[in-house]
Motif scaffolding. Structure first.
Motif, PDB file in Angstrom:
ATOM      1  N   GLY A 132       0.797  -1.237   0.000  1.00  0.00           N
ATOM      2  CA  GLY A 132       0.000   0.000   0.000  1.00  0.00           C
ATOM      3  C   GLY A 132       0.820   1.273   0.000  1.00  0.00           C
ATOM      4  N   CYS A 133       2.116   1.159   0.203  1.00  0.00           N
ATOM      5  CA  CYS A 133       2.960   2.366   0.282  1.00  0.00           C
ATOM      6  C   CYS A 133       3.204   2.921  -1.127  1.00  0.00           C
ATOM      7  CB  CYS A 133       4.294   2.037   0.942  1.00  0.00           C
ATOM      8  SG  CYS A 133       5.449   3.410   0.903  1.00  0.00           S
ATOM      9  N   ARG A 134       3.045   4.226  -1.270  1.00  0.00           N
ATOM     10  CA  ARG A 134       3.196   4.829  -2.594  1.00  0.00           C
ATOM     11  C   ARG A 134       4.369   5.814  -2.634  1.00  0.00           C
ATOM     12  NH1 ARG A 134      -2.654   6.104  -4.876  1.00  0.00           N
ATOM     13  NH2 ARG A 134      -1.468   6.137  -6.816  1.00  0.00           N
ATOM     14  N   CYS A 135       5.368   5.506  -1.800  1.00  0.00           N
ATOM     15  CA  CYS A 135       6.547   6.384  -1.752  1.00  0.00           C
ATOM     16  C   CYS A 135       7.194   6.570  -3.132  1.00  0.00           C
ATOM     17  CB  CYS A 135       7.590   5.826  -0.787  1.00  0.00           C
ATOM     18  SG  CYS A 135       7.208   6.148   0.941  1.00  0.00           S
ATOM     19  N   GLU A 149       5.875   6.822  -5.999  1.00  0.00           N
ATOM     20  CA  GLU A 149       5.206   7.892  -6.766  1.00  0.00           C
ATOM     21  C   GLU A 149       5.413   9.260  -6.128  1.00  0.00           C
ATOM     22  OE1 GLU A 149       1.092   6.079  -7.969  1.00  0.00           O
ATOM     23  OE2 GLU A 149       2.141   4.898  -6.462  1.00  0.00           O
ATOM     24  N   VAL A 150       5.445   9.280  -4.785  1.00  0.00           N
ATOM     25  CA  VAL A 150       5.706  10.548  -4.085  1.00  0.00           C
ATOM     26  C   VAL A 150       7.101  11.055  -4.476  1.00  0.00           C
ATOM     27  CG1 VAL A 150       6.091  11.587  -1.800  1.00  0.00           C
ATOM     28  CG2 VAL A 150       4.145  10.039  -2.151  1.00  0.00           C
ATOM     29  N   ILE A 151       8.065  10.147  -4.518  1.00  0.00           N
ATOM     30  CA  ILE A 151       9.447  10.521  -4.852  1.00  0.00           C
ATOM     31  C   ILE A 151       9.539  11.091  -6.277  1.00  0.00           C
ATOM     32  CG2 ILE A 151      11.718   9.469  -5.386  1.00  0.00           C
ATOM     33  CD1 ILE A 151      11.173   7.603  -2.912  1.00  0.00           C
ATOM     34  N   THR A 203      -3.543   6.412   0.586  1.00  0.00           N
ATOM     35  CA  THR A 203      -4.632   6.102   1.526  1.00  0.00           C
ATOM     36  C   THR A 203      -4.111   5.783   2.940  1.00  0.00           C
ATOM     37  OG1 THR A 203      -4.569   3.837   0.740  1.00  0.00           O
ATOM     38  CG2 THR A 203      -6.277   5.254  -0.203  1.00  0.00           C
ATOM     39  N   LEU A 204      -2.823   5.499   3.055  1.00  0.00           N
ATOM     40  CA  LEU A 204      -2.270   5.180   4.369  1.00  0.00           C
ATOM     41  C   LEU A 204      -1.849   6.435   5.142  1.00  0.00           C
ATOM     42  CD1 LEU A 204       0.013   2.108   3.502  1.00  0.00           C
ATOM     43  CD2 LEU A 204      -2.428   2.176   3.959  1.00  0.00           C
ATOM     44  N   PHE A 205      -1.742   7.550   4.441  1.00  0.00           N
ATOM     45  CA  PHE A 205      -1.221   8.786   5.035  1.00  0.00           C
ATOM     46  C   PHE A 205      -2.038   9.224   6.260  1.00  0.00           C
ATOM     47  CE2 PHE A 205      -1.207  13.448   5.408  1.00  0.00           C
ATOM     48  CZ  PHE A 205       0.148  13.679   5.567  1.00  0.00           C
ATOM     49  N   GLY A 206      -1.333   9.365   7.387  1.00  0.00           N
ATOM     50  CA  GLY A 206      -1.980   9.866   8.609  1.00  0.00           C
ATOM     51  C   GLY A 206      -2.900   8.851   9.276  1.00  0.00           C
ATOM     52  N   ALA A 235      -2.803   4.539   8.675  1.00  0.00           N
ATOM     53  CA  ALA A 235      -1.893   3.425   8.974  1.00  0.00           C
ATOM     54  C   ALA A 235      -0.439   3.897   9.003  1.00  0.00           C
ATOM     55  CB  ALA A 235      -2.067   2.328   7.940  1.00  0.00           C
ATOM     56  N   CYS A 236      -0.159   5.021   8.365  1.00  0.00           N
ATOM     57  CA  CYS A 236       1.226   5.503   8.282  1.00  0.00           C
ATOM     58  C   CYS A 236       1.365   6.866   8.959  1.00  0.00           C
ATOM     59  CB  CYS A 236       1.648   5.581   6.812  1.00  0.00           C
ATOM     60  SG  CYS A 236       3.351   6.113   6.588  1.00  0.00           S
ATOM     61  N   THR A 237       2.095   6.899  10.043  1.00  0.00           N
ATOM     62  CA  THR A 237       2.364   8.145  10.770  1.00  0.00           C
ATOM     63  C   THR A 237       3.849   8.126  11.166  1.00  0.00           C
ATOM     64  OG1 THR A 237       1.907   7.136  12.908  1.00  0.00           O
ATOM     65  CG2 THR A 237       0.024   8.171  11.785  1.00  0.00           C
ATOM     66  N   PRO A 273       5.732   4.489  10.873  1.00  0.00           N
ATOM     67  CA  PRO A 273       5.874   4.728   9.431  1.00  0.00           C
ATOM     68  C   PRO A 273       5.784   3.439   8.614  1.00  0.00           C
ATOM     69  CG  PRO A 273       8.012   4.835  10.510  1.00  0.00           C
ATOM     70  CD  PRO A 273       7.007   4.635  11.596  1.00  0.00           C
ATOM     71  N   VAL A 274       5.161   3.559   7.457  1.00  0.00           N
ATOM     72  CA  VAL A 274       5.099   2.407   6.545  1.00  0.00           C
ATOM     73  C   VAL A 274       6.194   2.536   5.481  1.00  0.00           C
ATOM     74  CG1 VAL A 274       3.662   1.188   4.853  1.00  0.00           C
ATOM     75  CG2 VAL A 274       2.634   2.069   6.957  1.00  0.00           C
ATOM     76  N   GLY A 275       6.444   3.764   5.058  1.00  0.00           N
ATOM     77  CA  GLY A 275       7.468   3.982   4.025  1.00  0.00           C
ATOM     78  C   GLY A 275       8.483   5.020   4.462  1.00  0.00           C
ATOM     79  N   PRO A 276       9.594   5.123   3.739  1.00  0.00           N
ATOM     80  CA  PRO A 276      10.674   6.039   4.138  1.00  0.00           C
ATOM     81  C   PRO A 276      10.270   7.508   4.097  1.00  0.00           C
ATOM     82  CG  PRO A 276      11.085   5.167   1.935  1.00  0.00           C
ATOM     83  CD  PRO A 276       9.914   4.407   2.483  1.00  0.00           C
ATOM     84  N   CYS A 277       9.303   7.862   3.229  1.00  0.00           N
ATOM     85  CA  CYS A 277       8.926   9.286   3.115  1.00  0.00           C
ATOM     86  C   CYS A 277       8.248   9.798   4.383  1.00  0.00           C
ATOM     87  CB  CYS A 277       8.011   9.514   1.917  1.00  0.00           C
ATOM     88  SG  CYS A 277       8.787   9.104   0.359  1.00  0.00           S
ATOM     89  N   MET A 278       7.816   8.874   5.267  1.00  0.00           N
ATOM     90  CA  MET A 278       7.214   9.285   6.536  1.00  0.00           C
ATOM     91  C   MET A 278       8.260   9.284   7.654  1.00  0.00           C
ATOM     92  SD  MET A 278       4.484  10.427   7.884  1.00  0.00           S
ATOM     93  CE  MET A 278       2.838  10.064   7.266  1.00  0.00           C
ATOM     94  N   VAL A 279       9.452   8.782   7.357  1.00  0.00           N
ATOM     95  CA  VAL A 279      10.477   8.687   8.400  1.00  0.00           C
ATOM     96  C   VAL A 279      11.412   9.888   8.366  1.00  0.00           C
ATOM     97  CG1 VAL A 279      12.433   7.359   9.254  1.00  0.00           C
ATOM     98  CG2 VAL A 279      10.462   6.171   8.336  1.00  0.00           C
TER      99      VAL A 279
HETATM  100  S1  SF4 Z   1       5.384   7.003   3.554  1.00  0.00           S
HETATM  101 FE1  SF4 Z   1       3.370   6.408   4.250  1.00  0.00          FE
HETATM  102  S2  SF4 Z   1       1.995   8.031   3.589  1.00  0.00           S
HETATM  103 FE2  SF4 Z   1       3.895   8.228   2.447  1.00  0.00          FE
HETATM  104  S3  SF4 Z   1       3.522   7.122   0.549  1.00  0.00           S
HETATM  105 FE3  SF4 Z   1       4.544   5.687   1.936  1.00  0.00          FE
HETATM  106  S4  SF4 Z   1       2.849   4.675   3.006  1.00  0.00           S
HETATM  107 FE4  SF4 Z   1       1.985   6.458   2.006  1.00  0.00          FE
END
Ligand code: SF4
Length: 368
Positions: free
Chosen positions: A310-313, A315-317, A327-330, A332-334, A338-344
């Motif tokens: 479910g992590c879309r890092c 695409e964010v990158i 959909t995980l932002f805020g 499942a992912c905080t 954190p689920v992905g590196p962009c939240m860390v």
């Molecule tokens: S870091 Fe978290 S909120 Fe950001 S894209 Fe990955 S899963 Fe989604």
């Protein structure tokens, strides 16, 4: 906005000018510090009034480091080395557990502030110490300089350093997003200068402006790009003249070229990019973790790493997605889970949006 009054008046004039130019632009920057300035001061919301969209590209070194490199660090810790990392690196989620999870299991993972700190640590312990060196041209010179200054015998560098211009070339070459201008990072540009960006303006006919980190720096950089677009120009300009020189920092560049050579490198979200990595030259091979521990690390070559579910890092990158569109932002992912590196990472787009409480910002329509 948290502008000083004098800056506020200047900002108002810039916004007025941008509105008069009447353009419709997507501008990408590649720097977590720029993103922090943008979000903290609401510059993106302000610029939307001028039909200008801001996007963060691959500007967070921790976020673009692929899972395999974290796995290399984990493998060396399991082999009995102490592994020294930057503070945000330890929490990056990796299949099978982060470096923090490994530390909780009793393996020797240490947090350091930089390469010199890692050397001090290596001198104070008996076991081998591996420094996981992450960062762009900004931090790579400090890693290079410790290798040039007679480091301890059992000090090893796992070079995860990467170079920004080849990644920009790869990203623009993908053509997934129509980008009208690039704001280049002030700190990376302090080292490399303006020259390495010039081929991009020629190849992709794209205006580029090196910018400082104050809100006004960024607004001026946006205006400089807008004026280039209006005139049909595509060149590299320098807004950050108080720090960045055309030729960069020649001493730091020499140190870099003494120690590293370009190598093909995999970036999370972007894949393999030619000459975008910084490989330690053979002259320093006794301190190159990948050469010294080649046999221990070889097993990772055949492993396929999957992104967290479910992590879309990725695409964010690439600037294709706003964090709030995941959909995980805020939820499942905080930052605490954190689920992905962009939240860390403090430079990650997701962690910056979360830090300033922008949980429900309506994402503008993306895809060009
Ligand atoms: S870091 Fe978290 S909120 Fe950001 S894209 Fe990955 S899963 Fe989604």
């Amino acid at each position: 906005m948290s502008f000083k009054l004098s800056d506020y008046n200047t900002a108002k004039l810039i916004i007025k000018k941008l509105k008069e130019l009447n353009l419709n632009l997507k501008i990408m920057h590649v720097c977590g510090t720029h993103q922090d300035t943008i979000v903290k001061n609401g510059l993106d919301t302000l610029l939307q009034e001028c039909n200008i969209e801001m996007r963060q590209g691959p500007g967070c070194p921790v976020c673009v480091t692929p899972q395999k490199e974290f796995e290399e660090a984990k493998t060396l810790a399991k082999e009995g080395c102490a592994v020294a990392v930057y503070g945000d690196v330890i929490r990056v989620p990796v299949e099978g557990g982060s470096l923090a999870d490994l530390k909780a299991e009793g393996y020797d993972i240490r947090i350091v502030y930089g390469a010199e700190d890692a050397v001090k640590l290596a001198k104070s312990i008996r076991k081998p110490l591996v420094f996981m060196a992450i960062g762009f041209e900004t931090t790579a010179p400090t890693t290079a300089s410790v290798l040039l200054n007679d480091p301890p015998e059992k000090f090893y560098v796992l070079s995860c350093h990467r170079s920004v211009p080849p990644a920009l070339d790869a990203l623009l070459g993908m053509g997934e997003l129509k980008i009208d201008g690039l704001i280049e990072p002030g700190h990376v540009s302090t080292i490399i200068g303006l020259k390495p960006y010039e081929p991009l303006s020629v190849k992709y006919h794209i205006p580029q402006v090196v910018s400082g980190f104050e809100p006004l720096d960024m607004l001026v950089a946006v205006l400089m790009i807008a004026l280039q677009v209006k005139r049909g120009e595509a060149r590299v300009e320098n807004e950050y003249t108080r720090v960045v020189k055309y030729e960069g920092n020649t001493k730091a560049l020499k140190v870099l070229s003494d120690v590293f050579e370009p190598s093909d490198s995999v970036w999370r979200g972007l894949g393999l990019i030619k000459d975008s990595g910084m490989k330690i030259k053979r002259r320093f091979e006794e301190h190159d973790a990948r050469r010294v521990f080649e046999d221990e690390l070889k097993q990772l070559d055949s492993v396929e790493f999957k992104e967290p579910l479910g992590c879309r890092c990725s695409e964010v990158i690439r600037g294709l997605l706003y964090p709030q569109e995941c959909t995980l932002f805020g939820k499942a992912c905080t930052p605490t889970r954190p689920v992905g590196p962009c939240m860390v990472s403090v430079e990650g787009a997701c962690s910056i949006e979360y830090k300033y409480g922008r949980l429900n910002v309506k994402a503008a329509s993306n895809k060009s």
